[in-house]
Design an enzyme around this catalytic site. Structure first.
Site, PDB file in Angstrom:
ATOM      1  N   HIS A 109     -54.269  15.291  69.227  1.00 25.11           N
ATOM      2  CA  HIS A 109     -53.011  14.720  68.733  1.00 25.11           C
ATOM      3  C   HIS A 109     -51.821  15.530  69.266  1.00 25.11           C
ATOM      4  O   HIS A 109     -50.865  14.966  69.817  1.00 25.11           O
ATOM      5  CB  HIS A 109     -53.034  14.724  67.196  1.00 25.11           C
ATOM      6  CG  HIS A 109     -51.776  14.261  66.546  1.00 25.11           C
ATOM      7  ND1 HIS A 109     -51.672  13.034  65.911  1.00 25.11           N
ATOM      8  CD2 HIS A 109     -50.559  14.842  66.413  1.00 25.11           C
ATOM      9  CE1 HIS A 109     -50.451  12.894  65.423  1.00 25.11           C
ATOM     10  NE2 HIS A 109     -49.750  13.993  65.711  1.00 25.11           N
ATOM     11  N   GLU A 110     -51.920  16.855  69.128  1.00 22.32           N
ATOM     12  CA  GLU A 110     -50.798  17.702  69.568  1.00 22.32           C
ATOM     13  C   GLU A 110     -50.601  17.626  71.076  1.00 22.32           C
ATOM     14  O   GLU A 110     -49.479  17.552  71.573  1.00 22.32           O
ATOM     15  CB  GLU A 110     -51.015  19.150  69.132  1.00 22.32           C
ATOM     16  CG  GLU A 110     -51.126  19.367  67.632  1.00 22.32           C
ATOM     17  CD  GLU A 110     -49.987  18.733  66.840  1.00 22.32           C
ATOM     18  OE1 GLU A 110     -48.884  18.617  67.370  1.00 22.32           O
ATOM     19  OE2 GLU A 110     -50.234  18.325  65.688  1.00 22.32           O
ATOM     20  N   HIS A 129     -48.775  14.635  72.140  1.00 22.68           N
ATOM     21  CA  HIS A 129     -47.311  14.763  72.044  1.00 22.68           C
ATOM     22  C   HIS A 129     -46.759  15.299  73.368  1.00 22.68           C
ATOM     23  O   HIS A 129     -45.666  14.928  73.796  1.00 22.68           O
ATOM     24  CB  HIS A 129     -46.925  15.694  70.904  1.00 22.68           C
ATOM     25  CG  HIS A 129     -46.944  15.041  69.555  1.00 22.68           C
ATOM     26  ND1 HIS A 129     -46.309  13.848  69.285  1.00 22.68           N
ATOM     27  CD2 HIS A 129     -47.537  15.411  68.384  1.00 22.68           C
ATOM     28  CE1 HIS A 129     -46.493  13.505  68.015  1.00 22.68           C
ATOM     29  NE2 HIS A 129     -47.249  14.442  67.452  1.00 22.68           N
ATOM     30  N   TYR A 161     -38.069  11.064  68.397  1.00 20.08           N
ATOM     31  CA  TYR A 161     -38.869  11.361  67.211  1.00 20.08           C
ATOM     32  C   TYR A 161     -38.107  10.986  65.936  1.00 20.08           C
ATOM     33  O   TYR A 161     -37.793  11.816  65.086  1.00 20.08           O
ATOM     34  CB  TYR A 161     -39.229  12.848  67.213  1.00 20.08           C
ATOM     35  CG  TYR A 161     -40.488  13.174  66.444  1.00 20.08           C
ATOM     36  CD1 TYR A 161     -41.710  12.628  66.808  1.00 20.08           C
ATOM     37  CD2 TYR A 161     -40.443  14.022  65.351  1.00 20.08           C
ATOM     38  CE1 TYR A 161     -42.855  12.915  66.105  1.00 20.08           C
ATOM     39  CE2 TYR A 161     -41.587  14.319  64.639  1.00 20.08           C
ATOM     40  CZ  TYR A 161     -42.791  13.756  65.023  1.00 20.08           C
ATOM     41  OH  TYR A 161     -43.941  14.054  64.318  1.00 20.08           O
ATOM     42  N   GLU A 195     -45.800   9.203  66.975  1.00 21.79           N
ATOM     43  CA  GLU A 195     -46.903   9.693  66.145  1.00 21.79           C
ATOM     44  C   GLU A 195     -48.159   8.833  66.305  1.00 21.79           C
ATOM     45  O   GLU A 195     -49.281   9.348  66.364  1.00 21.79           O
ATOM     46  CB  GLU A 195     -46.487   9.704  64.670  1.00 21.79           C
ATOM     47  CG  GLU A 195     -45.779  10.963  64.236  1.00 21.79           C
ATOM     48  CD  GLU A 195     -46.665  12.189  64.355  1.00 21.79           C
ATOM     49  OE1 GLU A 195     -47.826  12.148  63.917  1.00 21.79           O
ATOM     50  OE2 GLU A 195     -46.199  13.207  64.918  1.00 21.79           O
ATOM     51  N   ASP A 247     -39.061  12.355  56.500  1.00 25.71           N
ATOM     52  CA  ASP A 247     -40.073  12.054  57.522  1.00 25.71           C
ATOM     53  C   ASP A 247     -39.446  11.382  58.741  1.00 25.71           C
ATOM     54  O   ASP A 247     -40.032  10.463  59.335  1.00 25.71           O
ATOM     55  CB  ASP A 247     -41.183  11.181  56.932  1.00 25.71           C
ATOM     56  CG  ASP A 247     -42.405  11.110  57.848  1.00 25.71           C
ATOM     57  OD1 ASP A 247     -42.669  12.091  58.572  1.00 25.71           O
ATOM     58  OD2 ASP A 247     -43.057  10.048  57.852  1.00 25.71           O
ATOM     59  N   HIS A 303     -44.436   9.601  60.233  1.00 24.10           N
ATOM     60  CA  HIS A 303     -45.839   9.793  59.863  1.00 24.10           C
ATOM     61  C   HIS A 303     -46.334   8.706  58.913  1.00 24.10           C
ATOM     62  O   HIS A 303     -47.497   8.724  58.519  1.00 24.10           O
ATOM     63  CB  HIS A 303     -46.036  11.163  59.198  1.00 24.10           C
ATOM     64  CG  HIS A 303     -45.836  12.312  60.131  1.00 24.10           C
ATOM     65  ND1 HIS A 303     -44.650  13.006  60.201  1.00 24.10           N
ATOM     66  CD2 HIS A 303     -46.654  12.870  61.054  1.00 24.10           C
ATOM     67  CE1 HIS A 303     -44.759  13.959  61.115  1.00 24.10           C
ATOM     68  NE2 HIS A 303     -45.954  13.895  61.657  1.00 24.10           N
TER      69      HIS A 303
END
Lengths: 251, 525
Positions: free
Chosen positions: B337-338, B341, B352, B361, B430, B435
């Protein structure tokens, strides 16, 4: 060491039989004292052997399996039988055998980055050679009939062998290393000189007092102790069952 | 000036033979002929140089990538002596020269008759070596022309082996002075055994250098470096933790710091996934090295998160509180996931915030799940491929952050009509629901793969099945990496995935129908 020991035994036996010839004997026995044999034999047995080994690479066990087959061929033999008594003699002979055989290999290499994702390569190898020189020293029992002679013999054998095997398989693999390809292979010739035994018999049709035609069958055996660098010992036998015929010259 | 300097060096070298006075090589003339218009003339020149003995064939390499091609290396020689570093490579196919590349040194005027013998040169080199290291000469001794920055020198090239060194040494064949020396220990790629957070064993692609093993992956072309900041927050905070001193190390190559092992190994898995599935070479598709930081905050901080730093392009994994959460690198899905990004950073660079942020995301979630399915066996349990997110971070297994199969089970919307909007989701909450609303696209992806009925719309999607999951992955990758832009919204994502589907599988394909159904089911217009 083994070679020199056996050669010494052969030399002693020949010397002993030669001195035995100096003893008085009847004319018929004297003519039959030494028989020279020249044979052409056929080896119907394949050289079938497997060279398997495991190795550690990238924290895992890799596997190498090489299978060899083929090797039927013709054997040339020369030798002599020296009669010590009417029924007992000693025989020394040398068999020369050379044959080509083929093989195949399958190698499994661990993946450098992942457990349990081996890369496998396979291929064939052609044109390998097996060379064998067998020195047999036998006790011979001889029974003569009207125009035939039957010899039964057995004794130790010394084999001088050279066996070609696949030595290294060089592969290439690039990121992501999921596959490997064979870039080259190299063969090695492995020597071994094992001691074994032989036993057999011959039926000779005497065409004259001097010359005869013989049919011969012999089984010889020794186990080679060969291993390529980095490999386990290969289970391979020298000798085998050989049949054929040739001429006999009596002196 | 040059004469003076040369004289000084010679005198100094005679007085202090152990001291290296000149340490730089001169740049060579680059030869680069790969264009059909340039190659024939260059090949002709190479032939001439070969005939004159100024180039000598050294070795030929088979081209493992393009069958039938070979690469022959030709060393440069001057009056029968090899010129150190001078070499051309010509690429051939069926006798035809395709390229000539490399570098040559020009203007060589050195006398190739040595005053010293090779043995004498070796003794000179040994005399200058520190006794404490018990040096000895190893390997062959070769007479070479050494292209120093200020002159060419006829020198003996040899190696001195010390207790913990291997030095390449060049001894002037005229006066015995050491004119160049350097540590010739090549760092080596090795595979270590890594024990992850959950006691699973992984292979660690690391580097052996300077007597230890460092978390530097040099097997993968782009490279991965994992730094153990050792809770030195200030060094990390001021972007000073990327020096070698912070590289994670292990003396026996049995790595047992789960945070390091998982960050390093899972980064490799993710990079492999991108390369094999999508043909992508690193985050920037240009071989950018991946940087991981672990243990960057004091443990007392109990940092329960992981993040991608777009400034220094690094992945940063918190240690977790040790009660609810373990290391944030302990989940393959989270690491992927990271890193995704990072992929977004170099592609669509989705802002974002709000819908574009939710897509940012979602892409990380989707690719994270895809990586999980690519490397872990399906099923329920730790380190299993499933349709929930973040489950491997929890010390007590059974909880998760997100559900792709049923987003509402995690409190997220499963339909565009019930997306989180202001005044609930604002820039201050958020980032406008990045998210939260990501769950809508995640669920669409799930339906396209696994199939099923959306609980809000009641629309049923016939999924392609997990066996063909890669087809939907490729669609999403293509859409997000090539078609979306920073300000894209959900509608744009729908259009982009449909366009990508047509690109990959054609108009009217089964996949096109599946993708359209998936977006319809979650209500994205």
């Amino acid at each position: 060491m083994r070679t020199s020991t056996l050669l010494s035994i052969v030399a002693l036996a020949v010397a002993a039989s030669a001195s035995a010839q100096e003893a008085p004997a009847s004319g018929e026995e004297r003519e039959r004292r030494i028989r020279v044999l020249v044979n052409g034999l056929y080896n119907p047995t394949d050289i079938g052997f497997t060279d398997s080994s495991t190795f550690t690479s990238f924290l895992e066990e890799g596997r190498s399996t090489r299978t060899y087959d083929g090797g039927k061929g013709v054997v040339f033999e020369v030798g002599a039988i020296v009669g010590i008594t009417k029924v007992l003699g000693v025989m020394g002979s040398v068999e020369l055998y050379q044959s080509e055989f083929d093989g195949s290999f399958e190698e499994s290499y661990p993946h450098p980055l992942y457990f349990e994702k081996p890369r496998t390569v396979a291929g064939d190898i052609a044109g390998l050679e097996y060379k064998e020189t067998a020195v047999h020293l036998d006790a011979v029992l001889t029974r003569a009939f009207s125009s035939f002679t039957v010899d039964v013999f057995a004794g130790p054998s010394l084999f001088f062998t050279k066996t070609d095997v696949l030595n290294t398989v060089t592969t290439a693999s690039e990121y992501p290393f999921d596959e490997a390809t064979v870039t080259s292979t190299s063969n090695a010739t492995l020597d071994d000189n094992p001691i074994g035994f032989n036993a057999g018999g011959a039926l000779t049709w005497r065409l004259s007092e001097v010359i005869g035609i013989a049919f011969q069958a012999r089984y010889s055996h020794a186990t080679l102790g060969i291993a390529r660098e980095g490999g386990d010992e290969i289970d391979l036998d020298a000798g085998g069952f050989r049949v054929g015929g040739g001429i006999r010259l009596s002196f | 000036m040059t004469l003076w300097w040369t004289s000084f060096l010679t005198l100094a070298a005679l007085l202090f033979p152990g001291v290296v006075w000149s340490q730089s090589l001169r740049p060579a003339r680059t030869v680069w002929a790969s264009d059909a218009s340039e190659v024939p003339a260059m090949a002709q020149e190479v032939e001439t140089l070969l005939r004159a003995g100024r180039l000598v064939a050294a070795r030929t390499q088979r081209d493992g990538q393009i069958p039938g091609r070979s690469h022959e290396r030709l060393n440069q020689y001057h009056e029968g002596v090899r010129v150190f570093g001078g070499q051309l490579v010509w690429q051939k196919e069926g006798g035809l020269v395709l390229s000539v590349t490399g570098s040559l040194y020009d203007g060589i005027d050195v006398d190739t008759r040595p005053s010293l013998t090779a043995d004498a040169a070796a003794q000179k080199a040994l005399a200058g070596a520190p006794l404490a290291n018990l040096h000895r000469v190893v390997g062959p001794i070769e007479l070479v022309v050494l292209p120093l920055a200020d002159r060419y020198v006829l020198a003996y090239y040899l190696h001195l082996r010390g207790r913990d060194r291997l030095d390449a040494v060049f001894v002037d064949a005229g006066n015995g002075a050491t004119v160049l020396s350097y540590d010739d220990r090549r760092s080596q790629s090795v595979i270590g055994l890594g024990v992850g957070t959950w006691s699973d064993e992984k292979k660690m692609s690391v580097q052996t250098a300077a007597g230890t093993n460092r978390a530097v992956d040099v097997l993968r072309p782009f490279g991965i470096r994992t730094y153990d900041v050792g809770f030195d927050f200030l060094s990390w905070y001021f972007y000073q933790a990327d020096s070698d001193e912070f590289l994670a190390t292990d003396a026996d190559n049995e790595w047992r710091d789960g945070a390091v092992v998982d960050a390093h190994a899972y980064s490799g898995y993710t990079y492999d996934y991108y390369f094999k599935r999508h043909g992508r070479n690193g985050l920037d598709d240009a071989g950018l090295v991946a940087i991981n930081y672990v243990h960057f905050l004091p443990q007392s901080e109990a940092y329960n998160n992981a993040f991608f730093d777009s400034v220094d392009v690094s992945m940063n994994y918190g240690d977790g509180d040790g009660e609810t959460f373990s290391f944030f690198s302990s989940s393959l899905e989270v690491v992927a996931h990271e890193l995704t990004h990072g992929v977004t950073n170099f592609t669509s660079d989705l802002i974002y915030l709000n819908e574009s942020g939710a897509l940012n995301e979602a892409f990380s979630d989707i690719m994270g799940t895809a990586v999980e399915w690519a490397f872990e066996p399906p099923g329920r349990g730790r380190q299993r491929a499933d349709w929930v997110g973040g489950e491997d971070l929890f010390i007590d297994f059974g909880r998760y952050f997100r559900s792709y199969e049923n987003p509402r089970a995690a409190g997220d919307p499963d339909h565009y009509s019930i997306r989180c909007l202001p005044p609930v989701c604002t820039e201050d909450y958020d980032q406008g629901g990045v998210h939260i609303n990501s769950a809508i696209a995640n669920h669409a992806f799930y339906l396209m793969v696994q199939g099923g009925t959306n609980r809000t719309s009641g629309i049923t999607v016939r999924g392609v099945g997990t066996a063909q999951m890669d087809r939907i992955e490729k669609i999403f990758y293509r859409a997000f990496a090539f078609y979306l832009v920073p300000s894209s919204n959900f509608h744009n994502a729908r259009e982009a995935t449909l366009r990508a589907t047509v690109d990959l599988y054609g108009a009217g394909s089964v996949e096109e129908g599946t993708v359209r159904q998936g977006w319809d089911a979650v209500g994205v217009p």
